[in-house]
Design an enzyme around this catalytic site. Structure first.
Site, PDB file in Angstrom:
ATOM      1  N   CYS A   1     -22.915  11.452  16.339  1.00 17.89           N
ATOM      2  CA  CYS A   1     -23.283  12.804  16.791  1.00 17.89           C
ATOM      3  C   CYS A   1     -24.519  13.379  16.111  1.00 17.89           C
ATOM      4  O   CYS A   1     -25.504  13.685  16.789  1.00 17.89           O
ATOM      5  CB  CYS A   1     -22.104  13.737  16.592  1.00 17.89           C
TER       6      CYS A   1
HETATM    7  C1  UGA Z   1     -19.711  16.062  13.759  1.00 14.32           C
HETATM    8  C2  UGA Z   1     -19.381  17.552  13.654  1.00 14.32           C
HETATM    9  O1  UGA Z   1     -18.878  17.838  12.357  1.00 14.32           O
HETATM   10  C3  UGA Z   1     -18.330  17.939  14.724  1.00 14.32           C
HETATM   11  O2  UGA Z   1     -18.085  19.342  14.654  1.00 14.32           O
HETATM   12  C4  UGA Z   1     -18.881  17.580  16.102  1.00 14.32           C
HETATM   13  O3  UGA Z   1     -17.951  17.882  17.129  1.00 14.32           O
HETATM   14  C5  UGA Z   1     -19.186  16.095  16.151  1.00 14.32           C
HETATM   15  O4  UGA Z   1     -20.151  15.786  15.095  1.00 14.32           O
HETATM   16  C6  UGA Z   1     -19.754  15.804  17.514  1.00 14.32           C
HETATM   17  O5  UGA Z   1     -20.837  16.291  17.825  1.00 14.32           O
HETATM   18  O6  UGA Z   1     -19.055  15.176  18.312  1.00 14.32           O
HETATM   19  P1  UGA Z   1     -18.514  13.797  12.948  1.00 14.32           P
HETATM   20  O7  UGA Z   1     -19.728  13.073  13.469  1.00 14.32           O
HETATM   21  O8  UGA Z   1     -17.178  13.271  13.275  1.00 14.32           O
HETATM   22  O9  UGA Z   1     -18.531  15.325  13.458  1.00 14.32           O
HETATM   23  O10 UGA Z   1     -18.635  13.774  11.365  1.00 14.32           O
HETATM   24  P2  UGA Z   1     -18.788  14.831  10.173  1.00 14.32           P
HETATM   25  O11 UGA Z   1     -17.512  14.998   9.483  1.00 14.32           O
HETATM   26  O12 UGA Z   1     -19.476  16.049  10.624  1.00 14.32           O
HETATM   27  O13 UGA Z   1     -19.769  14.010   9.197  1.00 14.32           O
HETATM   28  C7  UGA Z   1     -21.076  13.617   9.641  1.00 14.32           C
HETATM   29  C8  UGA Z   1     -21.799  12.905   8.527  1.00 14.32           C
HETATM   30  O14 UGA Z   1     -22.176  13.829   7.494  1.00 14.32           O
HETATM   31  C9  UGA Z   1     -20.995  11.811   7.816  1.00 14.32           C
HETATM   32  O15 UGA Z   1     -21.813  10.674   7.646  1.00 14.32           O
HETATM   33  C10 UGA Z   1     -20.624  12.414   6.483  1.00 14.32           C
HETATM   34  O16 UGA Z   1     -20.488  11.452   5.471  1.00 14.32           O
HETATM   35  C11 UGA Z   1     -21.829  13.307   6.223  1.00 14.32           C
HETATM   36  N1  UGA Z   1     -21.541  14.444   5.315  1.00 14.32           N
HETATM   37  C12 UGA Z   1     -20.734  15.450   5.717  1.00 14.32           C
HETATM   38  C13 UGA Z   1     -22.125  14.483   4.050  1.00 14.32           C
HETATM   39  O17 UGA Z   1     -22.887  13.568   3.652  1.00 14.32           O
HETATM   40  N2  UGA Z   1     -21.873  15.560   3.232  1.00 14.32           N
HETATM   41  C14 UGA Z   1     -21.062  16.574   3.612  1.00 14.32           C
HETATM   42  O18 UGA Z   1     -20.879  17.531   2.809  1.00 14.32           O
HETATM   43  C15 UGA Z   1     -20.469  16.516   4.878  1.00 14.32           C
END
Ligand code: UGA
Length: 448
Positions: free
Chosen positions: A272
């Site tokens: 995403c």
């Molecule tokens: C993300 C959004 O959080 C959802 O709200 C959205 O619906 C989704 O994309 C989408 O568009 O379908 P997701 O891709 O499942 O969800 O993952 P996240 O939990 O958001 O994490 C994304 C990335 O950011 C991961 O690689 C995670 O490791 C990284 N991250 C997240 C960090 O490096 N630091 C943080 O503090 C949080």
């Protein structure tokens, strides 16, 4: 009572279908992939998502859910269709609307042969203007009917996170309804009241374009927040006694900032953030608008994973011929998904440098094997992965890696060098016992 068709059984569509059906709402999931349909109808989930399989099999048994490739029949027996087809990236970063277009075309052709009012809801992530300028004309042409009169149209973005998609669907923090007309919005609002009953989340009713844009703004803001803290992490490393974790905790207490998505690491991946940030940039470019913050967030993220390779090189002198152990391959914990995972960039760079790579992940090894085959070694446990390694890079913060003690690394590794790319370990405990490097940690950082 509303009856629902969900068109496109990817991770969003299938999660939504299973959750609605589990709540007793009659739901049919439609997909072209016959193999996937057979798997789902056998009570199995084609994707790794907590509780999803349980929900699917419960709903199948209760008779509230079935998967099929017969859109026409499903549409005739339902009154709302959610479109949850994919919108993959094109080489220039914009998204392909191919599946959205063909979904609209198929729905339109069926609406042509039905009498009742039907609401079409676009839940796929699409750039602003798609519902009004692409979906609506296709539906009207194919059905020979008038949108807003004979059928309705809404945009209804989702905010599900992989690994907690079921929970996010059952208890969302908001519902956004972009509506073509009042009746369309009222129908969708009524459906959500039926689903959530007394626990109805905060509702935003707005235009189609706003709803489409809200989804991109949400993901772009979250990814930029992570890139912000990731770039600050590098400043901390150069500053004696600084620690990005402490800074994130303190600024996160400011309610204007908030604590979430301030965890410094090796960068963001997944299906995403990378796709959506590129798509919104491509859309802005078409409008002759610059989005420098989003542009910078992407650029910061492109180099972020390589920090770990640079650190390994600094610690070892050279990487050629060295054994590097990688803990974690998935783009985040609790998923087997490696799409745009930072592990891919790290493996590619290490192979270019001539290192031997061993890797372990609790769920994502099969997917990684498809990409790298025999170019790297897959270990069947974290302990075996670090055995005889010259350096270990922690890429994904799976909880099971927390069980590794400094002694585990010292006894097994050839050189006890640990690069903690996700701040999983307690630096005070590990720095004394290993050559421990952590993202965002300046020298001699200590809370005492
Ligand atoms: C993300 C959004 O959080 C959802 O709200 C959205 O619906 C989704 O994309 C989408 O568009 O379908 P997701 O891709 O499942 O969800 O993952 P996240 O939990 O958001 O994490 C994304 C990335 O950011 C991961 O690689 C995670 O490791 C990284 N991250 C997240 C960090 O490096 N630091 C943080 O503090 C949080």
């Amino acid at each position: 009572m509303h009856e629902i068709t969900i068109l496109g059984l990817g991770y969003v569509g299938l999660t939504m279908a299973a959750c609605l059906a589990e709540q007793g709402i009659k739901t049919t999931g439609v997909d072209l992939d016959k193999e996937k349909i057979a798997t789902i109808n056998a009570g199995k989930s084609p994707i790794h998502e907590p509780r999803l399989e349980e929900f699917i099999s419960k709903a199948l048994k209760a008779g509230t859910f079935k998967a099929t490739s017969d859109l026409e029949n499903s549409l005739r027996t339902s009154n709302i269709t959610f479109v949850t087809v994919g919108t993959p990236s094109l080489p220039d970063g914009s998204i392909s609307l191919e599946y959205v277009r063909s979904a609209a075309e198929s729905i339109g052709r069926t609406l042509n042969r039905t009498q009742n009012y039907h609401l079409v809801v676009v839940r796929s992530t699409v750039i602003p203007g798609t519902c009004l300028e692409v979906v609506k004309p296709i539906l009207e042409k194919a059905s020979g009917k008038v949108c807003g009169k004979d059928f309705g149209l809404c945009s209804n973005p989702e905010f599900l996170k992989e690994g907690s998609a079921v929970q996010d669907m059952m208890r969302p923090d908001r519902v956004v309804i972009g509506e073509n007309d009042r009746r369309s919005g009222d129908t969708l609002q009524d459906f959500y009241h039926q689903l959530y009953e007394r626990e109805m989340p905060r509702l935003i009713r707005t235009s189609l374009a706003n709803a489409e844009l809200i989804k991109y703004a949400n993901n772009a803001f979250l990814a930029s927040k992570v890139s912000f803290i990731n770039s600050l992490a590098h400043l901390c490393e150069k500053t004696p006694q600084a620690d990005v974790e402490v800074i994130a905790e303190a600024i996160g207490l400011d309610p204007r900032i908030g604590p979430l998505f301030l965890k410094a690491g090796l960068g963001w991946g997944g299906s995403c953030f990378p796709k959506d940030l590129k798509a919104i940039l491509a859309y802005a470019r078409e409008q002759n608008i610059e989005l420098p913050i989003i542009d910078a967030a992407i650029r910061i993220n492109e180099i972020q994973p390589i920090w770990s390779v640079r650190k390994a090189k600094e610690a070892l002198g050279e990487l050629k011929g060295k054994r590097i152990a990688l803990l974690g391959l998935a783009f985040k914990p609790d998923t087997d998904d490696i799409r745009e995972a930072v592990s891919i960039r790290i493996i590619q760079r290490l192979l270019q440098e001539g290192s031997f790579v061993s890797a372990y992940d609790p769920a994502a090894m099969e997917n990684t094997r498809k990409l790298f085959g025999k170019k790297i070694v897959f270990a069947d446990s974290a302990q075996k992965c670090i055995q005889d390694a010259d350096c270990c890079i922690l890429i994904t913060e799976w909880q099971e890696f927390k069980r590794l003690t400094p002694e585990d690394f010292r006894i097994r590794m050839h050189e006890p060098i640990l690069i903690d790319g996700r701040r999983l370990y307690n630096h005070e405990e590990y720095s004394g016992k290993l050559n421990y490097y952590a993202i965002g940690l300046g020298s001699c950082a200590s809370t005492s």
